[in-house]
Design a protein around this motif. Structure first.
Motif, PDB file in Angstrom:
ATOM      1  N   VAL A   1       0.912  -1.194  -0.244  1.00 43.52           N
ATOM      2  CA  VAL A   1       0.140  -0.005   0.025  1.00 43.52           C
ATOM      3  C   VAL A   1       1.011   1.386   0.067  1.00 43.52           C
ATOM      4  O   VAL A   1       1.869   1.324   0.943  1.00 43.52           O
ATOM      5  CB  VAL A   1      -1.080   0.002   1.231  1.00 43.52           C
ATOM      6  CG1 VAL A   1      -1.719   1.151   1.274  1.00 43.52           C
ATOM      7  CG2 VAL A   1      -1.940  -1.463   1.073  1.00 43.52           C
TER       8      VAL A   1
ATOM      9  N   GLU B   1     -10.231   6.343   1.465  1.00 43.09           N
ATOM     10  CA  GLU B   1     -10.067   7.797   1.371  1.00 43.09           C
ATOM     11  C   GLU B   1     -10.222   8.140   2.988  1.00 43.09           C
ATOM     12  O   GLU B   1     -11.203   8.073   3.396  1.00 43.09           O
ATOM     13  CB  GLU B   1     -10.919   8.325   0.625  1.00 43.09           C
ATOM     14  CG  GLU B   1     -10.868   7.861  -0.957  1.00 43.09           C
ATOM     15  CD  GLU B   1     -12.207   8.106  -1.878  1.00 43.09           C
ATOM     16  OE1 GLU B   1     -12.930   9.180  -1.539  1.00 43.09           O
ATOM     17  OE2 GLU B   1     -12.343   7.605  -2.745  1.00 43.09           O
TER      18      GLU B   1
ATOM     19  N   CYS C   1       0.550   5.798  -0.349  1.00 41.64           N
ATOM     20  CA  CYS C   1      -0.588   6.826   0.016  1.00 41.64           C
ATOM     21  C   CYS C   1      -0.121   8.008  -0.601  1.00 41.64           C
ATOM     22  O   CYS C   1       0.827   8.387  -0.928  1.00 41.64           O
ATOM     23  CB  CYS C   1      -0.388   7.145   1.461  1.00 41.64           C
ATOM     24  SG  CYS C   1      -0.868   5.670   2.663  1.00 41.64           S
ATOM     25  N   HIS C   2      -1.166   8.473  -1.167  1.00 40.43           N
ATOM     26  CA  HIS C   2      -1.000  10.026  -1.746  1.00 40.43           C
ATOM     27  C   HIS C   2      -1.657  10.963  -0.855  1.00 40.43           C
ATOM     28  O   HIS C   2      -2.999  10.767  -0.505  1.00 40.43           O
ATOM     29  CB  HIS C   2      -1.682   9.911  -3.357  1.00 40.43           C
ATOM     30  CG  HIS C   2      -1.657  11.303  -3.959  1.00 40.43           C
ATOM     31  ND1 HIS C   2      -0.475  11.879  -4.362  1.00 40.43           N
ATOM     32  CD2 HIS C   2      -2.640  11.946  -4.133  1.00 40.43           C
ATOM     33  CE1 HIS C   2      -0.785  13.068  -4.762  1.00 40.43           C
ATOM     34  NE2 HIS C   2      -2.224  13.283  -4.701  1.00 40.43           N
ATOM     35  N   VAL C   3      -1.328  12.102  -0.759  1.00 38.94           N
ATOM     36  CA  VAL C   3      -2.117  13.121  -0.047  1.00 38.94           C
ATOM     37  C   VAL C   3      -2.522  14.169  -1.064  1.00 38.94           C
ATOM     38  O   VAL C   3      -1.924  14.558  -2.069  1.00 38.94           O
ATOM     39  CB  VAL C   3      -1.134  14.042   0.857  1.00 38.94           C
ATOM     40  CG1 VAL C   3      -1.755  15.232   1.639  1.00 38.94           C
ATOM     41  CG2 VAL C   3      -0.429  12.793   1.832  1.00 38.94           C
TER      42      VAL C   3
ATOM     43  N   VAL D   1       3.129   9.659   5.859  1.00 39.27           N
ATOM     44  CA  VAL D   1       2.076  10.660   5.567  1.00 39.27           C
ATOM     45  C   VAL D   1       2.040  11.626   6.350  1.00 39.27           C
ATOM     46  O   VAL D   1       2.137  12.950   5.663  1.00 39.27           O
ATOM     47  CB  VAL D   1       0.827   9.984   5.768  1.00 39.27           C
ATOM     48  CG1 VAL D   1      -0.180  11.078   5.498  1.00 39.27           C
ATOM     49  CG2 VAL D   1       0.566   8.694   4.703  1.00 39.27           C
TER      50      VAL D   1
ATOM     51  N   ARG E   1      -5.998  11.411   2.786  1.00 44.27           N
ATOM     52  CA  ARG E   1      -4.931  10.382   2.559  1.00 44.27           C
ATOM     53  C   ARG E   1      -5.791   9.139   1.604  1.00 44.27           C
ATOM     54  O   ARG E   1      -6.609   8.733   2.058  1.00 44.27           O
ATOM     55  CB  ARG E   1      -4.404   9.764   3.939  1.00 44.27           C
ATOM     56  CG  ARG E   1      -3.293   8.699   3.638  1.00 44.27           C
ATOM     57  CD  ARG E   1      -2.961   8.078   4.961  1.00 44.27           C
ATOM     58  NE  ARG E   1      -4.022   6.989   5.126  1.00 44.27           N
ATOM     59  CZ  ARG E   1      -4.617   6.626   6.368  1.00 44.27           C
ATOM     60  NH1 ARG E   1      -4.197   6.968   7.520  1.00 44.27           N
ATOM     61  NH2 ARG E   1      -5.511   5.534   6.390  1.00 44.27           N
ATOM     62  N   ILE E   2      -5.262   8.990   0.408  1.00 44.64           N
ATOM     63  CA  ILE E   2      -5.429   8.302  -0.462  1.00 44.64           C
ATOM     64  C   ILE E   2      -4.860   7.026  -0.582  1.00 44.64           C
ATOM     65  O   ILE E   2      -3.548   6.898  -0.795  1.00 44.64           O
ATOM     66  CB  ILE E   2      -5.375   8.913  -1.908  1.00 44.64           C
ATOM     67  CG1 ILE E   2      -6.202  10.118  -1.924  1.00 44.64           C
ATOM     68  CG2 ILE E   2      -6.296   7.775  -2.680  1.00 44.64           C
ATOM     69  CD1 ILE E   2      -7.877  10.000  -1.496  1.00 44.64           C
ATOM     70  N   ASP E   3      -5.306   5.694   0.249  1.00 43.25           N
ATOM     71  CA  ASP E   3      -4.494   4.596   0.493  1.00 43.25           C
ATOM     72  C   ASP E   3      -4.675   3.795  -1.078  1.00 43.25           C
ATOM     73  O   ASP E   3      -5.911   3.566  -1.467  1.00 43.25           O
ATOM     74  CB  ASP E   3      -4.926   3.796   1.365  1.00 43.25           C
ATOM     75  CG  ASP E   3      -4.613   4.246   2.693  1.00 43.25           C
ATOM     76  OD1 ASP E   3      -3.954   5.694   2.774  1.00 43.25           O
ATOM     77  OD2 ASP E   3      -5.260   3.940   3.861  1.00 43.25           O
TER      78      ASP E   3
ATOM     79  N   ALA F   1       3.829   9.933  -3.872  1.00 44.46           N
ATOM     80  CA  ALA F   1       3.387   8.962  -3.078  1.00 44.46           C
ATOM     81  C   ALA F   1       4.098   8.857  -1.993  1.00 44.46           C
ATOM     82  O   ALA F   1       5.448   9.423  -1.978  1.00 44.46           O
ATOM     83  CB  ALA F   1       2.904   7.597  -3.642  1.00 44.46           C
TER      84      ALA F   1
ATOM     85  N   THR G   1       4.962   6.204   1.811  1.00 42.66           N
ATOM     86  CA  THR G   1       4.351   5.075   2.601  1.00 42.66           C
ATOM     87  C   THR G   1       3.517   5.512   3.635  1.00 42.66           C
ATOM     88  O   THR G   1       3.652   6.700   4.087  1.00 42.66           O
ATOM     89  CB  THR G   1       5.765   4.330   3.220  1.00 42.66           C
ATOM     90  OG1 THR G   1       6.474   5.280   3.898  1.00 42.66           O
ATOM     91  CG2 THR G   1       6.656   3.816   2.048  1.00 42.66           C
ATOM     92  N   PRO G   2       2.676   4.504   4.250  1.00 38.80           N
ATOM     93  CA  PRO G   2       1.650   4.836   5.050  1.00 38.80           C
ATOM     94  C   PRO G   2       2.345   5.510   6.462  1.00 38.80           C
ATOM     95  O   PRO G   2       1.777   6.741   7.113  1.00 38.80           O
ATOM     96  CB  PRO G   2       1.119   3.754   5.675  1.00 38.80           C
ATOM     97  CG  PRO G   2       1.211   2.754   4.335  1.00 38.80           C
ATOM     98  CD  PRO G   2       2.477   3.182   3.772  1.00 38.80           C
TER      99      PRO G   2
END
Length: 107
Positions: free
Chosen positions: A4, A101, A6-8, A46, A63-65, A40, A42-43
């Motif tokens: 996984v 999301e 993540c994108h903010v 973030v 936070r888009i996982d 992106a 890593t979790p």
């Protein structure tokens, strides 16, 4: 590497992209082109990204996982540069790709 990434996202940018079926923002204020890839992280990183890139912004953030496997299946590879993921194309608004999301509280 992780399964996984993540994108903010600025919530309005993310919501406006739904109608197009894909998200094409690299990072704050930068579209995918000329940005070249969707930033992106890593979790566990973030909160650092939020503080560094968005700390001065008073807009709602998400936070888009993202599933690395789901992105690959959609033809969007994730490459790792110095331990940081880069999504090498637009993010499909698809349940196989977008796992969650999550609202990020303003600090």
């Amino acid at each position: 590497m992780t399964d996984v990434v993540c994108h903010v996202a600025i919530a309005d940018d993310w919501e406006m992209s739904r109608g197009f079926g894909e998200y094409e923002v690299s990072t704050r204020g930068v579209p995918l082109e000329p940005g070249g890839y969707v930033r992106a992280t890593t979790p566990d990183q973030v909160s650092d990204v939020v503080a560094e890139r968005y700390g001065d912004l008073a807009l709602p953030l998400l936070r888009i996982d993202l599933s690395v496997e789901g992105l690959a299946a959609a033809g969007v590879p994730v490459e790792w540069v110095d331990g940081v993921p880069r999504v090498r194309g637009p993010i499909p608004m698809d349940d196989e790709v977008v796992l969650a999301e999550v609202s990020i509280p303003n600090v």
